[in-house]
Design an enzyme around this catalytic site. Structure first.
Site, mmCIF file in Angstrom:
data_model
loop_
_atom_site.group_PDB
_atom_site.id
_atom_site.type_symbol
_atom_site.label_atom_id
_atom_site.label_comp_id
_atom_site.label_asym_id
_atom_site.label_seq_id
_atom_site.Cartn_x
_atom_site.Cartn_y
_atom_site.Cartn_z
ATOM 1 N N CYS A 119 0.819 -1.224 0.000
ATOM 2 C CA CYS A 119 0.000 0.000 0.000
ATOM 3 C C CYS A 119 0.846 1.264 0.000
ATOM 4 O O CYS A 119 0.305 2.360 -0.137
ATOM 5 C CB CYS A 119 -0.934 0.008 1.200
ATOM 6 N N HIS A 258 -2.573 6.970 4.343
ATOM 7 C CA HIS A 258 -3.124 5.798 3.666
ATOM 8 C C HIS A 258 -4.446 5.423 4.342
ATOM 9 O O HIS A 258 -4.534 5.363 5.566
ATOM 10 C CB HIS A 258 -2.125 4.644 3.760
ATOM 11 N N ASN A 288 -9.924 -0.034 2.004
ATOM 12 C CA ASN A 288 -8.489 0.086 1.718
ATOM 13 C C ASN A 288 -8.255 -0.271 0.246
ATOM 14 O O ASN A 288 -8.367 -1.439 -0.130
ATOM 15 C CB ASN A 288 -7.736 -0.871 2.647
HETATM 16 N N1 ACO Z 1 -16.691 -9.556 11.654
HETATM 17 C C1 ACO Z 1 -16.899 -10.016 12.894
HETATM 18 N N2 ACO Z 1 -15.913 -10.495 13.668
HETATM 19 C C2 ACO Z 1 -14.677 -10.495 13.157
HETATM 20 C C3 ACO Z 1 -14.377 -10.031 11.865
HETATM 21 C C4 ACO Z 1 -15.459 -9.546 11.106
HETATM 22 N N3 ACO Z 1 -15.289 -9.067 9.855
HETATM 23 N N4 ACO Z 1 -13.070 -10.154 11.646
HETATM 24 C C5 ACO Z 1 -12.531 -10.690 12.749
HETATM 25 N N5 ACO Z 1 -13.507 -10.899 13.660
HETATM 26 C C6 ACO Z 1 -13.402 -11.471 14.998
HETATM 27 C C7 ACO Z 1 -12.168 -12.300 15.186
HETATM 28 O O1 ACO Z 1 -12.389 -13.613 14.712
HETATM 29 C C8 ACO Z 1 -11.981 -12.252 16.687
HETATM 30 O O2 ACO Z 1 -12.848 -13.174 17.257
HETATM 31 P P1 ACO Z 1 -12.361 -14.084 18.487
HETATM 32 O O3 ACO Z 1 -12.019 -13.100 19.569
HETATM 33 O O4 ACO Z 1 -13.556 -14.917 18.773
HETATM 34 O O5 ACO Z 1 -11.176 -14.822 17.977
HETATM 35 C C9 ACO Z 1 -12.483 -10.871 17.053
HETATM 36 O O6 ACO Z 1 -13.260 -10.408 15.929
HETATM 37 C C10 ACO Z 1 -11.374 -9.880 17.309
HETATM 38 O O7 ACO Z 1 -10.417 -10.011 16.266
HETATM 39 P P2 ACO Z 1 -9.184 -9.059 16.184
HETATM 40 O O8 ACO Z 1 -8.378 -9.446 15.005
HETATM 41 O O9 ACO Z 1 -8.538 -8.977 17.514
HETATM 42 O O10 ACO Z 1 -9.922 -7.668 15.903
HETATM 43 P P3 ACO Z 1 -9.269 -6.266 15.874
HETATM 44 O O11 ACO Z 1 -9.924 -5.396 16.843
HETATM 45 O O12 ACO Z 1 -7.783 -6.363 15.876
HETATM 46 O O13 ACO Z 1 -9.710 -5.766 14.424
HETATM 47 C C11 ACO Z 1 -8.797 -5.562 12.233
HETATM 48 C C12 ACO Z 1 -9.328 -6.512 13.281
HETATM 49 C C13 ACO Z 1 -9.882 -4.570 11.871
HETATM 50 C C14 ACO Z 1 -8.410 -6.363 11.000
HETATM 51 C C15 ACO Z 1 -7.583 -4.827 12.831
HETATM 52 O O14 ACO Z 1 -6.673 -5.750 13.354
HETATM 53 C C16 ACO Z 1 -6.894 -4.003 11.812
HETATM 54 O O15 ACO Z 1 -7.416 -3.004 11.370
HETATM 55 N N6 ACO Z 1 -5.660 -4.359 11.428
HETATM 56 C C17 ACO Z 1 -4.936 -3.671 10.414
HETATM 57 C C18 ACO Z 1 -5.433 -4.136 9.115
HETATM 58 C C19 ACO Z 1 -4.985 -3.272 8.006
HETATM 59 O O16 ACO Z 1 -5.201 -2.089 8.032
HETATM 60 N N7 ACO Z 1 -4.374 -3.908 7.021
HETATM 61 C C20 ACO Z 1 -3.898 -3.283 5.895
HETATM 62 C C21 ACO Z 1 -2.846 -2.243 6.240
HETATM 63 S S1 ACO Z 1 -1.513 -2.264 5.201
HETATM 64 C C22 ACO Z 1 -2.170 -2.225 3.748
HETATM 65 O O17 ACO Z 1 -2.923 -1.335 3.550
HETATM 66 C C23 ACO Z 1 -1.911 -3.316 2.818
#
Ligand code: ACO
Length: 339
Positions: A119, A258, A288
């Site tokens: 990205c 970003h 994204n």
């Molecule tokens: N809907 C419902 N529940 C979900 C979803 C969803 N879409 N996705 C994950 N969960 C669940 C998980 O399974 C987990 O459940 P569990 O506790 O029973 O295991 C729970 O939600 C919490 O999961 P986490 O991964 O801890 O959730 P978090 O608060 O960290 O949010 C997220 C996840 C949004 C992906 C976050 O980690 C994030 O934003 N990370 C960065 C991602 C990103 O921006 N990537 C790209 C950046 S670089 C680039 O642009 C290429």
């Protein structure tokens, strides 16, 4: 890598973008995987994203964006010396999407190549375009950030499929009288290769029936680690480039990070000490879009009248690699009205 732009000023003289027509809402996603509009909005700020039509590849998204940028700069494709397409979803492994695009634009005397920095690709490509002009190798460079993440996302994986969307943005770089780029800061930490990656389809693990059956042709992401990385580098890279350019966050008129996740953006803005009125956000409508995210945000910022001649802009990207990159630019030499 960090550098101050000390030569003749180079700026963005043309800007254009394109998104596919199809809007995919959170409610629609909730019918496919176990998620909800509430979960997605709370964790990411995303409400909807655009999805390319089956016949639209990354070059197809790039063409209208590039044509709009060329028209904005009052140039034809034939006047372009270099085409760089930042993407992680090229039309195919080779030839480059940039070569395909250059041909479509009639950029017959241009060099053309793709650049892969996740990205962060658009900021990396801006740096290269700037460098080619500053070194006297090119006069006019077309930089495109375009991605079709919908083709490489596992639509049964709720932890990734809700995050991404498709789009393209393009800019023309040229020498100008004043303003333009002040500094760049880029970095990469390959130790984070497995935090955000596509396991198969390369020389380490060529595509096979086995890799496809295992879903290894899809994006894999360690969301928590990427979140920590993103919040850290968004502010550290921004601070480094501000210092190099002799500016402070108080000088910045528009911060264009970003657009990965609203929580990441808000966290970085707080750490940097910049209030939300000076931060551009459109992740709610596009998700994204990877390399397209920053140029798409620039396009919309200009449409909203927030990007004018003299506006001091800070851009920071971060992504797979893991990579990051920032630039500070005084918007100059282009048109500044809605059109
Ligand atoms: N809907 C419902 N529940 C979900 C979803 C969803 N879409 N996705 C994950 N969960 C669940 C998980 O399974 C987990 O459940 P569990 O506790 O029973 O295991 C729970 O939600 C919490 O999961 P986490 O991964 O801890 O959730 P978090 O608060 O960290 O949010 C997220 C996840 C949004 C992906 C976050 O980690 C994030 O934003 N990370 C960065 C991602 C990103 O921006 N990537 C790209 C950046 S670089 C680039 O642009 C290429």
């Amino acid at each position: 890598m960090i550098g101050v732009c000390s030569g003749r000023p180079v700026s963005i003289t043309g800007l254009g973008c394109y998104v596919p027509k199809r809007v995919l809402t959170n409610d629609e996603l909730a019918q496919r995987v176990d998620t909800s509009d509430e979960w997605i909005q709370t964790r990411t700020g995303i409400k909807e994203r655009r999805i390319a039509a089956p016949e639209e590849a990354t070059s197809d998204l790039s063409i209208p964006a590039a044509k709009a940028a060329l028209a904005d700069a009052a140039l034809t494709g034939a006047e372009i010396d270099l085409v760089i397409v930042a993407t992680i979803t090229a039309d195919m492994p080779f030839p480059s999407t940039a070569a395909i695009l250059a041909n479509q634009l009639g950029a017959e005397s241009a060099a053309a190549y793709d650049l892969l920095a996740g990205c962060t690709g658009f900021v990396y490509a801006l740096t290269q375009g700037y460098g080619a002009i500053a070194a006297g190798l090119a006069r006019r460079v077309l930089v495109v950030g375009a991605d079709t993440l919908s083709r490489v996302v596992d639509w049964s994986d709720r932890s990734t499929c809700v995050l991404f969307g498709d789009g393209a943005g393009a800019v023309v770089l040229e020498e100008v009288e004043a303003g333009g780029f002040h500094a760049f800061e880029l970095g990469a930490d390959g130790a984070g290769e497995m935090e955000l990656f596509m396991p198969a389809g390369g020389s380490r693990r060529p595509s096979s029936a086995e890799t496809v059956a295992a879903g290894e042709h899809y994006v894999k992401m360690n969301g928590r680690e990427v979140y920590k990385f993103a919040t850290r580098v968004l502010s550290s890279s921004a601070q480094a480039v501000l210092e190099a350019s002799g500016r402070s966050i108080a000088d910045i008129d528009l911060y264009v990070p970003h657009q990965a996740n609203l929580r990441i953006i808000e966290h970085a803005a707080k750490k940097l000490g910049i209030e939300k009125e000076r931060v551009f956000v459109n992740v709610d409508r596009y998700g994204n879009t990877s390399s397209a995210s920053i140029p798409l945000a620039l396009c919309e910022a200009r449409q909203e009248g927030r990007l004018k001649d003299g506006t001091l802009v800070l851009m920071t990207g971060m992504g797979a690699g893991l990579t990051w990159g920032s630039s500070v630019i005084t918007w100059s030499g282009g048109r500044d009205n809605e059109h």
